[in-house]
Design a protein around this motif. Structure first.
Motif, mmCIF file in Angstrom:
data_model
loop_
_atom_site.group_PDB
_atom_site.id
_atom_site.type_symbol
_atom_site.label_atom_id
_atom_site.label_comp_id
_atom_site.label_asym_id
_atom_site.label_seq_id
_atom_site.Cartn_x
_atom_site.Cartn_y
_atom_site.Cartn_z
ATOM 1 N N MET A 1 0.845 -1.203 0.000
ATOM 2 C CA MET A 1 0.000 0.000 0.000
ATOM 3 C C MET A 1 0.879 1.251 0.000
ATOM 4 S SD MET A 1 -3.323 0.238 2.241
ATOM 5 C CE MET A 1 -3.635 1.575 3.297
ATOM 6 N N GLU A 2 0.431 2.231 -0.766
ATOM 7 C CA GLU A 2 1.266 3.426 -0.864
ATOM 8 C C GLU A 2 1.287 4.192 0.467
ATOM 9 O OE1 GLU A 2 -2.710 5.421 -1.791
ATOM 10 O OE2 GLU A 2 -1.853 3.428 -1.945
ATOM 11 N N LYS A 3 2.272 5.041 0.587
ATOM 12 C CA LYS A 3 2.420 5.862 1.792
ATOM 13 C C LYS A 3 1.302 6.917 1.856
ATOM 14 C CE LYS A 3 6.644 4.449 3.106
ATOM 15 N NZ LYS A 3 6.627 3.221 2.339
ATOM 16 N N ALA A 4 1.039 7.415 3.053
ATOM 17 C CA ALA A 4 0.039 8.481 3.187
ATOM 18 C C ALA A 4 0.557 9.751 2.509
ATOM 19 C CB ALA A 4 -0.254 8.741 4.662
ATOM 20 N N ILE A 5 1.834 10.035 2.724
ATOM 21 C CA ILE A 5 2.434 11.236 2.121
ATOM 22 C C ILE A 5 3.838 10.883 1.631
ATOM 23 C CG2 ILE A 5 3.236 13.618 2.560
ATOM 24 C CD1 ILE A 5 1.131 13.767 4.814
ATOM 25 N N GLU A 6 4.150 11.280 0.414
ATOM 26 C CA GLU A 6 5.498 11.079 -0.128
ATOM 27 C C GLU A 6 5.960 12.367 -0.767
ATOM 28 O OE1 GLU A 6 4.669 7.302 -2.405
ATOM 29 O OE2 GLU A 6 6.791 7.033 -1.901
ATOM 30 N N VAL A 7 7.097 12.850 -0.333
ATOM 31 C CA VAL A 7 7.623 14.113 -0.842
ATOM 32 C C VAL A 7 9.056 13.891 -1.303
ATOM 33 C CG1 VAL A 7 8.240 16.477 -0.201
ATOM 34 C CG2 VAL A 7 6.164 15.462 0.733
ATOM 35 N N LYS A 8 9.364 14.343 -2.516
ATOM 36 C CA LYS A 8 10.722 14.173 -3.055
ATOM 37 C C LYS A 8 11.215 15.460 -3.689
ATOM 38 C CE LYS A 8 12.433 9.651 -3.929
ATOM 39 N NZ LYS A 8 11.836 9.116 -2.749
ATOM 40 N N GLY A 9 12.346 15.922 -3.201
ATOM 41 C CA GLY A 9 13.003 17.076 -3.814
ATOM 42 C C GLY A 9 12.143 18.321 -3.908
ATOM 43 N N LEU A 10 11.260 18.501 -2.923
ATOM 44 C CA LEU A 10 10.301 19.616 -3.003
ATOM 45 C C LEU A 10 10.976 20.970 -2.810
ATOM 46 C CD1 LEU A 10 6.747 19.561 -1.661
ATOM 47 C CD2 LEU A 10 8.109 21.585 -1.341
ATOM 48 N N LYS A 11 10.668 21.863 -3.749
ATOM 49 C CA LYS A 11 11.263 23.206 -3.688
ATOM 50 C C LYS A 11 10.189 24.279 -3.718
ATOM 51 C CE LYS A 11 15.624 22.082 -5.766
ATOM 52 N NZ LYS A 11 16.476 22.126 -6.912
#
Ligand SMILES: Nc1ncnc2c1ncn2[C@@H]1O[C@H](COP(=O)(O)OP(=O)(O)OP(=O)(O)O)[C@@H](O)[C@H]1O
Ligand SMILES: [Mg+2]
Length: 252
Positions: A1-11
């Motif tokens: 199951m996917e994560k609740a929140i996934e953040v990558k390289g956010l600018k």
């Protein structure tokens, strides 16, 4: 199951000033995740991007499996946000505030929804008064109750206890723990190290635009050697770890 929140390289930059310089983080379903940072670190900016109120400049963020940039409607469906400053309407009573939101969310029995939440948050006696007559703790409880209308899967709490006295703070902590026990994912921001220590399953420290440390409290503590003072073992507090990590104090 996917994560609740996934953040990558956010600018994110405001008028050329980079506030978020490549943030990476993941929040698991059902956990309480605390984003820690000093004033101006970018915590509210982060929350507003994840809640689709603000556009990101670079990187990716997905909430409940949906990309915040391309699927904001689906993201909004799954979340609610309790902002840093109370969002209650002052003209309406506590009960009317709740009924209004329930109607806006097209729920079938708005009055019943309101009554249930009032009971759960210990506001039944104050339900027919305006929030201007409430204490800070009661307003905060109403604020959180408002964000629970419609049972969101993921709830964002931006500094939920700032300005509350210790007793009211403990009440809010209890509510947050109950939410997580009921399966809601909680993403909270705080400047209070003790709050993160009390509540969070995992903690991330936002500093100068990046996550500079993250993990469970135990994992964070492991990164620092135990100090020994005259045969008494002293565990570093999260505050000491935080100050050491952001370079304000020698690691103990
Ligand atoms: N709309 C905006 N326009 C210009 N600058 C902004 C805007 N929103 C935030 N900033 C700047 O971005 C930085 C991060 O602000 P943000 O509100 O995200 O910090 P914060 O970590 O929530 O702080 P606090 O703990 O004080 O709430 C600050 O320098 C702030 O001045
Ligand atoms: Mg803020």
């Amino acid at each position: 199951m996917e994560k609740a929140i996934e953040v990558k390289g956010l600018k994110k930059a405001f008028k050329g000033k980079e506030v978020l310089k490549g943030v990476d983080l993941e929040v698991k379903r059902g956990e309480i995740f605390a984003l820690l940072g000093s004033n101006g670190a970018g915590k509210t900016t982060m929350v507003r991007i994840l809640a689709t109120l603000l556009k990101l400049d670079g990187g990716h963020a997905a909430v409940n499996g949906f990309d915040v940039a391309s699927k904001p409607e689906q993201v909004r469906h799954a979340i609610s946000l309790t902002g840093q400053f109370a969002a209650v309407d002052e003209v309406l009573t506590g009960r009317e505030n709740l009924i209004m939101i329930a109607k806006l969310r097209h729920l079938a029995q708005p009055r019943q929804v309101a009554d249930d939440l009032l009971k759960r948050f210990g506001l039944t006696d104050a339900a027919d008064r305006k929030p201007s007559t409430y204490s800070g703790g009661m307003r905060r409880r109403l604020d959180i109750a408002l964000s629970l209308v419609g049972k969101p899967k993921i709830i964002f709490l931006d500094e939920p206890t700032t300005g509350l006295d210790p007793e009211a703070r403990i009440e809010v902590w209890k509510i947050v723990k109950e939410l997580a026990d009921g399966g809601t994912t909680v993403f909270l921001t705080t400047q209070y190290l003790e709050e993160a220590e009390q509540l969070a399953d995992r903690i991330a420290i936002l500093h100068e635009g990046r996550i500079i440390a993250g993990g469970t409290l135990a994992e964070l503590k492991k990164r620092f050697p135990q100090a020994k003072v005259e045969y008494v073992e002293k565990q570093p507090t999260l505050e000491e770890i935080f100050l050491a990590i952001i370079g304000k104090k020698e690691a103990i």
